[in-house]
Scaffold this motif. Structure first.
Motif, PDB file in Angstrom:
ATOM      1  N   ALA A   1       0.851  -1.253   0.075  1.00 32.45           N
ATOM      2  CA  ALA A   1       0.028   0.127   0.037  1.00 32.45           C
ATOM      3  C   ALA A   1       0.784   1.124   0.022  1.00 32.45           C
ATOM      4  CB  ALA A   1      -0.868   0.185   1.455  1.00 32.45           C
ATOM      5  N   ALA A   2       1.911   1.341   0.796  1.00 33.73           N
ATOM      6  CA  ALA A   2       2.698   2.378   0.913  1.00 33.73           C
ATOM      7  C   ALA A   2       3.513   2.530  -0.486  1.00 33.73           C
ATOM      8  CB  ALA A   2       4.002   2.200   2.086  1.00 33.73           C
TER       9      ALA A   2
ATOM     10  N   ALA B   1      -3.431  -4.538   9.599  1.00 32.83           N
ATOM     11  CA  ALA B   1      -2.714  -3.969   8.495  1.00 32.83           C
ATOM     12  C   ALA B   1      -3.899  -3.017   8.040  1.00 32.83           C
ATOM     13  CB  ALA B   1      -2.755  -4.955   7.555  1.00 32.83           C
ATOM     14  N   THR B   2      -5.208  -2.987   8.180  1.00 33.03           N
ATOM     15  CA  THR B   2      -6.085  -1.978   7.996  1.00 33.03           C
ATOM     16  C   THR B   2      -5.846  -0.711   8.834  1.00 33.03           C
ATOM     17  OG1 THR B   2      -7.825  -3.430   7.254  1.00 33.03           O
ATOM     18  CG2 THR B   2      -8.616  -1.246   8.028  1.00 33.03           C
ATOM     19  N   ARG B   3      -5.539  -1.162  10.108  1.00 31.97           N
ATOM     20  CA  ARG B   3      -5.116   0.190  11.013  1.00 31.97           C
ATOM     21  C   ARG B   3      -3.870   0.853  10.595  1.00 31.97           C
ATOM     22  NH1 ARG B   3      -5.061  -2.956  15.023  1.00 31.97           N
ATOM     23  NH2 ARG B   3      -7.161  -2.547  15.676  1.00 31.97           N
ATOM     24  N   ARG B   4      -2.899  -0.022  10.311  1.00 30.74           N
ATOM     25  CA  ARG B   4      -1.791   0.721   9.886  1.00 30.74           C
ATOM     26  C   ARG B   4      -1.942   1.673   8.576  1.00 30.74           C
ATOM     27  NH1 ARG B   4       2.505  -3.886  10.063  1.00 30.74           N
ATOM     28  NH2 ARG B   4       4.041  -2.431   9.459  1.00 30.74           N
ATOM     29  N   ILE B   5      -2.679   1.002   7.768  1.00 29.58           N
ATOM     30  CA  ILE B   5      -2.913   1.805   6.496  1.00 29.58           C
ATOM     31  C   ILE B   5      -3.897   3.081   6.620  1.00 29.58           C
ATOM     32  CG2 ILE B   5      -4.192   1.475   4.183  1.00 29.58           C
ATOM     33  CD1 ILE B   5      -3.435  -1.260   4.152  1.00 29.58           C
ATOM     34  N   ALA B   6      -4.648   2.928   7.584  1.00 29.20           N
ATOM     35  CA  ALA B   6      -5.746   4.131   8.026  1.00 29.20           C
ATOM     36  C   ALA B   6      -5.003   5.106   8.746  1.00 29.20           C
ATOM     37  CB  ALA B   6      -7.028   3.611   8.608  1.00 29.20           C
TER      38      ALA B   6
ATOM     39  N   ASP C   1      -1.588   5.871   8.478  1.00 25.32           N
ATOM     40  CA  ASP C   1      -0.809   6.235   7.631  1.00 25.32           C
ATOM     41  C   ASP C   1      -1.174   7.934   6.982  1.00 25.32           C
ATOM     42  OD1 ASP C   1       1.445   7.196   6.090  1.00 25.32           O
ATOM     43  OD2 ASP C   1       1.715   4.975   5.344  1.00 25.32           O
ATOM     44  N   PRO C   2      -0.641   8.787   7.133  1.00 22.76           N
ATOM     45  CA  PRO C   2      -1.255  10.200   6.503  1.00 22.76           C
ATOM     46  C   PRO C   2      -0.867  10.200   5.194  1.00 22.76           C
ATOM     47  CG  PRO C   2       0.778  10.664   7.838  1.00 22.76           C
ATOM     48  CD  PRO C   2       0.206   9.205   8.274  1.00 22.76           C
TER      49      PRO C   2
ATOM     50  N   ASN D   1      -3.836   8.849   3.221  1.00 19.88           N
ATOM     51  CA  ASN D   1      -5.401   9.154   3.580  1.00 19.88           C
ATOM     52  C   ASN D   1      -6.203   9.103   2.414  1.00 19.88           C
ATOM     53  OD1 ASN D   1      -4.248  11.259   1.876  1.00 19.88           O
ATOM     54  ND2 ASN D   1      -4.603  12.821   3.345  1.00 19.88           N
ATOM     55  N   GLU D   2      -6.085   9.027   1.183  1.00 22.12           N
ATOM     56  CA  GLU D   2      -7.081   8.857   0.174  1.00 22.12           C
ATOM     57  C   GLU D   2      -7.281   7.355  -0.036  1.00 22.12           C
ATOM     58  OE1 GLU D   2      -8.703  11.369  -1.301  1.00 22.12           O
ATOM     59  OE2 GLU D   2      -7.395  12.626   0.034  1.00 22.12           O
ATOM     60  N   THR D   3      -6.407   6.463   0.510  1.00 27.90           N
ATOM     61  CA  THR D   3      -6.546   4.839   0.398  1.00 27.90           C
ATOM     62  C   THR D   3      -8.004   4.423   1.140  1.00 27.90           C
ATOM     63  OG1 THR D   3      -4.344   4.745  -0.262  1.00 27.90           O
ATOM     64  CG2 THR D   3      -5.728   2.644   0.606  1.00 27.90           C
TER      65      THR D   3
END
Length: 234
Positions: free
Chosen positions: A46-47, A68-73, A75-76, A79-81
């Motif tokens: 994702a990054a 994984a969802t928490r870490r993606i959410a 991550d500033p 923020n569009e993901t």
């Protein structure tokens, strides 16, 4: 020409990833930009790829989908993901954990391909989506909690929500339709207003109610009696 919606497919089973890729790549305006087979891999990919939507499995080796969802959410940079959880299990603890982690929706793997495609599009457009059977139980989970308005709530999905007294009459009507599970297009038709007006009202609702996302708006609508539990998933 508008760029296609980029989707990252995350699942530990190669056959499922392949099937999802065939469905998504076969739809106009959608494209699989990458795959991952672990939670840790999902965060890394994702990054790297900055997808529009992540289709996230829950039970995987190497870090589960909730973390994984928490870490993606969180991550500033991402923020569009948006994250759409796709699971074989509709266990309440999975649904609640996914919502708390920042998922925009929760869909079962037995969903029809057309519903999956619709879910991806709606998630990308900023809508939250839950399978009807899940939405009903999700709402009941929050409504069954006693005296939440008079105490400091422990659930982070509820800690900043305000009441509908700050809303205009039209915003209250829109919130009611959101609580009934209607899409933006369906709300526009029901209230005889334009899609742009619906989106404007949704933005106002998020700001005025201090809600993180559309899922919280659904909960707020039920919590404040704008719709009843019998409407869940209609």
């Amino acid at each position: 020409m508008t760029a296609p919606v980029g989707v990252l497919v995350v699942d530990d089973q190669p056959l499922i990833r392949h099937s999802l890729r065939l469905i998504i790549d076969g739809e106009p305006g959608l494209s699989v930009v990458g795959e991952a087979d672990t939670g840790e891999g999902a965060v890394t990919r994702a990054a790297q790829l900055r997808p529009d939507v992540v289709l996230m499995d829950i039970r995987m080796p190497g870090g589960d989908g909730i973390d994984a969802t928490r870490r993606i959410a969180d991550d500033p940079v991402l923020n569009e993901t948006r994250v759409l959880v796709l699971s074989m299990f509709e266990l309440d603890e999975y649904v609640h954990a996914a919502l708390r982690a920042g998922a925009s929706g929760f869909l079962l793997k037995d969903a029809e391909p057309a519903r999956l495609v619709d879910a991806i599009r709606r998630t990308h457009s900023g809508e939250s989506l839950f399978a009807p059977s899940i939405l009903g139980r999700l709402v009941a989970h929050y409504l069954d909690r006693p005296a939440r308005r008079n105490t400091a709530p422990q659930d982070p999905t509820q800690q900043t929500l305000r009441g509908p007294d700050v809303l205009t009459d039209r915003e209250t009507e829109v919130l009611t339709q959101v609580g009934r599970g209607l899409s933006n297009d369906e709300i526009a038709q029901a209230l005889t207003i334009s899609m742009g007006t619906v989106k404007s009202h949704i933005g106002n609702l998020l700001a005025k109610l201090h809600a993180r996302d559309r899922a919280q708006l659904v909960i707020a609508a039920y919590d404040h009696g704008l719709v009843g539990a019998g409407h869940a998933g209609e």
